[in-house]
Design a protein around this motif. Structure first.
Motif, PDB file in Angstrom:
ATOM      1  N   GLU B 177       1.791 -19.319  -7.276  1.00 25.78           N
ATOM      2  CA  GLU B 177       1.292 -18.363  -6.635  1.00 25.78           C
ATOM      3  C   GLU B 177       0.748 -17.183  -6.864  1.00 25.78           C
ATOM      4  O   GLU B 177       0.654 -15.623  -6.467  1.00 25.78           O
ATOM      5  CB  GLU B 177       2.790 -18.275  -6.211  1.00 25.78           C
ATOM      6  N   SER B 179      -1.614 -16.148  -8.961  1.00 27.70           N
ATOM      7  CA  SER B 179      -2.850 -15.233  -8.705  1.00 27.70           C
ATOM      8  C   SER B 179      -2.897 -15.511  -7.686  1.00 27.70           C
ATOM      9  O   SER B 179      -4.187 -14.430  -7.469  1.00 27.70           O
ATOM     10  CB  SER B 179      -3.130 -16.673  -9.527  1.00 27.70           C
ATOM     11  N   ILE B 180      -1.742 -16.038  -6.658  1.00 25.89           N
ATOM     12  CA  ILE B 180      -2.664 -15.377  -5.116  1.00 25.89           C
ATOM     13  C   ILE B 180      -2.513 -14.526  -4.761  1.00 25.89           C
ATOM     14  O   ILE B 180      -3.085 -13.625  -4.648  1.00 25.89           O
ATOM     15  CB  ILE B 180      -1.662 -16.445  -4.515  1.00 25.89           C
ATOM     16  N   THR B 181      -1.033 -14.068  -6.156  1.00 26.41           N
ATOM     17  CA  THR B 181      -0.783 -12.713  -5.415  1.00 26.41           C
ATOM     18  C   THR B 181      -1.372 -11.703  -5.781  1.00 26.41           C
ATOM     19  O   THR B 181      -1.996 -10.171  -5.617  1.00 26.41           O
ATOM     20  CB  THR B 181       0.807 -12.140  -5.827  1.00 26.41           C
ATOM     21  N   PHE B 183      -5.071 -11.906  -6.886  1.00 26.46           N
ATOM     22  CA  PHE B 183      -6.083 -11.976  -5.742  1.00 26.46           C
ATOM     23  C   PHE B 183      -5.985 -11.218  -4.932  1.00 26.46           C
ATOM     24  O   PHE B 183      -6.799 -10.346  -4.562  1.00 26.46           O
ATOM     25  CB  PHE B 183      -5.996 -13.141  -5.057  1.00 26.46           C
ATOM     26  N   GLU B 184      -5.048 -11.254  -3.840  1.00 24.36           N
ATOM     27  CA  GLU B 184      -4.102 -10.027  -2.697  1.00 24.36           C
ATOM     28  C   GLU B 184      -4.540  -8.811  -2.811  1.00 24.36           C
ATOM     29  O   GLU B 184      -4.432  -7.641  -2.504  1.00 24.36           O
ATOM     30  CB  GLU B 184      -2.828 -10.331  -2.194  1.00 24.36           C
ATOM     31  N   ARG B 187      -8.099  -7.317  -2.857  1.00 23.75           N
ATOM     32  CA  ARG B 187      -8.678  -7.974  -1.991  1.00 23.75           C
ATOM     33  C   ARG B 187      -9.274  -5.463  -1.303  1.00 23.75           C
ATOM     34  O   ARG B 187      -8.349  -5.577  -1.029  1.00 23.75           O
ATOM     35  CB  ARG B 187      -7.800  -7.925  -1.311  1.00 23.75           C
ATOM     36  N   SER B 189     -10.294  -3.122   1.472  1.00 23.47           N
ATOM     37  CA  SER B 189      -9.678  -3.090   2.880  1.00 23.47           C
ATOM     38  C   SER B 189     -10.924  -3.008   4.381  1.00 23.47           C
ATOM     39  O   SER B 189      -9.940  -2.846   4.941  1.00 23.47           O
ATOM     40  CB  SER B 189      -9.539  -0.982   2.825  1.00 23.47           C
ATOM     41  N   TRP B 190     -11.786  -3.458   3.256  1.00 21.80           N
ATOM     42  CA  TRP B 190     -12.609  -3.382   4.955  1.00 21.80           C
ATOM     43  C   TRP B 190     -12.664  -4.692   5.115  1.00 21.80           C
ATOM     44  O   TRP B 190     -13.259  -5.346   6.203  1.00 21.80           O
ATOM     45  CB  TRP B 190     -14.329  -3.366   4.697  1.00 21.80           C
ATOM     46  N   ARG B 191     -12.166  -6.271   4.611  1.00 22.81           N
ATOM     47  CA  ARG B 191     -12.444  -7.294   4.873  1.00 22.81           C
ATOM     48  C   ARG B 191     -10.437  -6.879   5.859  1.00 22.81           C
ATOM     49  O   ARG B 191     -10.217  -6.542   6.348  1.00 22.81           O
ATOM     50  CB  ARG B 191     -11.185  -8.040   4.420  1.00 22.81           C
ATOM     51  N   PRO B 192     -11.460  -8.316   7.277  1.00 21.50           N
ATOM     52  CA  PRO B 192     -10.601  -8.126   8.436  1.00 21.50           C
ATOM     53  C   PRO B 192      -9.345  -8.139   8.411  1.00 21.50           C
ATOM     54  O   PRO B 192      -8.518  -9.442   7.384  1.00 21.50           O
ATOM     55  CB  PRO B 192     -11.324 -10.169   9.265  1.00 21.50           C
ATOM     56  N   LYS B 193      -8.490  -8.142   9.460  1.00 22.21           N
ATOM     57  CA  LYS B 193      -7.312  -7.860   9.407  1.00 22.21           C
ATOM     58  C   LYS B 193      -7.073  -8.258  10.960  1.00 22.21           C
ATOM     59  O   LYS B 193      -7.693  -7.465  11.954  1.00 22.21           O
ATOM     60  CB  LYS B 193      -6.501  -6.477   9.301  1.00 22.21           C
ATOM     61  N   THR B 194      -6.268  -9.031  10.968  1.00 21.17           N
ATOM     62  CA  THR B 194      -5.517  -9.499  13.085  1.00 21.17           C
ATOM     63  C   THR B 194      -4.629  -8.965  12.985  1.00 21.17           C
ATOM     64  O   THR B 194      -4.302  -8.479  14.560  1.00 21.17           O
ATOM     65  CB  THR B 194      -5.170 -10.928  13.054  1.00 21.17           C
TER      66      THR B 194
END
Lengths: 472, 201
Positions: B177, B179-181, B183-184, B187, B189-194
């Motif tokens: 976990e 490593s996931i945090t 990575f995030e 990330r 800012s242009w990547r998609p957010k719903t």
């Protein structure tokens, strides 16, 4: 030393690596966008509840209702109890876990693979997953987009990552110029017929070449959509100006400085000049005819100008047995000209061919013409917005004047989970993606076709190309 | 998930290639919202045919399936694995599996092993000569045996290890976990957010 040249798929993969797997263990990849629908998600949410886990990133998740929504009377309660239960479960789960949902009747509702691109959520260089094999559609943007099973849906909901084994890469080179009446659908049906339903297994396909470059985004989506029918895990097209033009200004597309940063990055994504693919396939666009299927898997296709093949001519014993069985199921005799095959129903819809360009192309063929007697023609737009756009352009009137049924958005007859089904023994020309036994209703017989062939077939009553209409 | 080491059960010869997931479980059964109870849906269309192999009493409690190449193609529906599992199958053998099906099966404790076409033909012949004969699946040795014929099968090592240990995927990932945090945090800012939701302009 210059760095190793990479393919598009490898670049997107590398940029999403959270943990590199050691030995035989898979890599852990980050998922940028998770699309959810009512069929493959209830058990995943159930699993989260059982384990007491939240959805890690509701802001990277979006749900729509599509697979078993009715396409008529959408303001009334859903008649089928199990369909209603599934949809109610999705609404309940979306609320409980804080996920954005576009329900039946909502202006953004529609087939999940039409809605993502339409909202500008699908973009180059991202990873997209959905519990639906046609997630490969989104690869048209240069995204790595994969269909996953329900356990994986639960995994992504809980962790926003997915353990994945590295894929091999296959270049599908399509050079030349399509003749009039030949479309992206014919390209992909020809590719699948060439490499077979298992030919892409273990691969990410990259569609390349001048014929692909000249296609619109919607046409590229049609091609990537059916990558899974060749057994591939994903299909991709490198992003270019056509991609950016399509994306810019959409609701969730990046803006301002974000847009500039994104484009600068996206421009680095196309496969490097000397990148090595594990396999290469070539298709000549100049000589391609409209393609149609004669059997019960999407690889069993031929030129519309050909005849139903003779299983005796097939060398591989398994393929031969499959062909014999398919002809029996399809009630077709070897040697029958494809153009003499009479259909009962024409279906224009599905995540393969239900976008505005598909509807425009079909409407242009049928405008002012008569529908063949006794043929049912069903038109199901891919999303509520596609439907509205078509109505704004007057396409609905063209379809209605022709005698077609103008429906609300959903997956509909592509898989017949809702009431839109063929009767046993009925034969359809369908713009969808699967001609499996019973796919469009028990005992149904499906010929996969392009929207142009669908329209011409609705006029003549037999499988036809627009060119066959001259003089009609 | 239960640990899988050695299993013995009734072998079922399914002499068909290209068994897609629509055949394993038709779409009409996908409307359920539970994760179990799909045994009635397995091969539902084919089971209307009295001659179909699973309708023969000797195979009614089949547990090890031997099918032709390209098993599990088509739709990603994991229900295909649940239907096989709920019917009682613990392992499926084929010369070639579709990727998604193979991935799904490993997650539910269903062994999907690749055997050669030649071995498959021999096993089909043995099972048809002696309906109800048992097949022994040894995941430790990666072999499957029917009568005196023992043949090797292929399964990727990672899936094999997880099946042998009975390990659940999400629990494994959550060990990473941090490593996931991390990575995030990087990330772009242009990547998609719903969310927040934006409509068309």
């Amino acid at each position: 030393m210059t760095p190793k040249p990479l393919t598009l798929a490898e670049k997107v993969w590398n940029d999403h690596l959270v943990v590199k797997g050691e030995g035989d263990a898979p890599d852990l990849l980050y998922i940028d966008l998770h699309l959810v629908h009512e069929v493959t998600s209830p058990q995943a949410f159930d699993g989260l509840r059982l384990a007491g886990r939240p959805v890690r990133r509701p802001d990277l998740t979006i749900a729509t209702e599509d697979h078993n929504t009715p396409t008529l009377d959408i303001d009334k309660p859903i008649a089928d109890a199990t369909s209603r239960t599934q949809i109610e479960a999705l609404r309940h789960n979306a609320k409980e876990f804080g996920i954005r949902i576009h329900s039946l009747g909502d202006i953004e509702q529609g087939i999940v693979h039409v809605v993502g691109p339409q909202l500008g959520l699908t973009m180059p260089g991202i990873t997209v997953v959905c519990g639906d094999s046609h997630t490969s559609t989104h690869g048209a943007f240069g995204a790595l987009a994969m269909g996953i099973g329900t356990s994986e849906v639960e995994h992504v909901l809980a962790t926003q990552t997915l353990p994945l084994k590295a894929f091999k890469t296959m270049a599908i080179n399509v050079e030349g110029t399509l003749r009039p009446g030949v479309t992206a659908k014919d390209i992909i049906l020809a590719v699948i017929a060439k490499i077979g339903t298992g030919g892409g297994q273990g691969y990410v396909l990259e569609y390349r070449g001048s014929a692909i470059r000249s296609l619109s985004m919607e046409a590229r989506m049609t091609i990537c959509n059916m990558s899974i029918e060749a057994g591939a895990r994903a299909g991709m097209v490198a992003p270019d100006e056509i991609t950016y033009e399509y994306l810019k200004g959409r609701p969730h597309a990046p803006e301002g400085a974000d847009w500039d940063a994104a484009v600068a990055y996206w421009n680095t994504l196309p496969s490097d000049e000397n990148a090595k693919f594990d396999a290469e396939v070539y298709l000549d666009a100049n000589t391609l005819d409209p393609f149609v299927t004669w059997g019960t898997n999407p690889g069993q296709g031929v030129s519309l100008l050909d005849n139903v093949p003779n299983p005796a001519d097939i060398a591989d014993p398994n393929e031969r047995a499959a062909a014999e069985r398919a002809l029996e199921y399809m009630d077709l005799a070897a040697g029958t000209p494809m153009k003499s095959i009479r259909v009962d129903t024409v279906f224009l819809g599905s995540c393969t061919n239900s976008r505005i360009e598909d509807l425009r192309a079909a409407a242009a063929i049928i405008e002012g013409k008569q529908k063949a007697e006794g043929v049912r023609f069903m038109v199901v737009p891919g999303s509520a917005r596609v439907r509205l756009q078509a109505e704004a352009e007057g396409l609905d009137q063209i379809f209605k004047d022709f005698g077609a049924e103008w429906r609300f958005a959903g997956c509909s007859m592509c898989l017949g989970m809702n009431p839109d089904q063929l009767a046993p023994g009925e034969r359809a020309a369908s713009t969808s993606n699967r001609n499996f036994e019973g796919r469009q209703g028990k005992g149904s017989r499906t010929h996969l076709v392009s929207p142009l062939v669908a329209a011409a077939t609705a006029i003549r009553g037999t499988l036809s190309a627009p060119a066959d209409l001259e003089g009609n | 998930m239960e640990k899988f080491e050695i299993f013995e059960g009734v072998g079922v010869p399914l002499r068909r290639s290209n068994v897609d997931t629509d055949q394993i479980i038709p779409a009409v059964y996908l409307k359920r919202i539970t994760k179990t109870g799909f045994e009635d849906a397995l091969f539902a269309s084919w089971r209307n045919d009295p001659e179909f192999v699973l309708n023969q009493p000797a195979y009614a409690h089949g547990e090890v399936l031997f099918a032709g190449p390209d098993f599990g193609t088509g739709s990603s529906r994991e229900h295909a694995v649940w239907a096989l599992r709920d019917f009682g199958f613990k392992a499926v053998f084929s010369p070639k599996f579709a990727d998604i099906f193979r991935g799904n099966s490993g997650k539910q404790g269903l062994v999907s092993g690749e055997i050669s076409e030649q071995d498959l033909e021999s096993i089909w012949a043995l099972l048809e000569a002696d309906p109800g004969a048992k097949a022994t699946v040894d995941l430790v040795a990666k072999t499957v045996r029917v009568a005196d014929l023992m043949v090797p099968f292929e399964i990727d090592e990672y899936t094999r290890w997880r099946l042998l240990e009975g390990l659940d995927d999400i629990g494994l990932t959550l060990r990473d976990e941090q490593s996931i945090t991390d990575f995030e945090a990087k990330r772009e800012s242009w990547r998609p957010k719903t969310l927040p939701a934006k409509g068309a302009k």
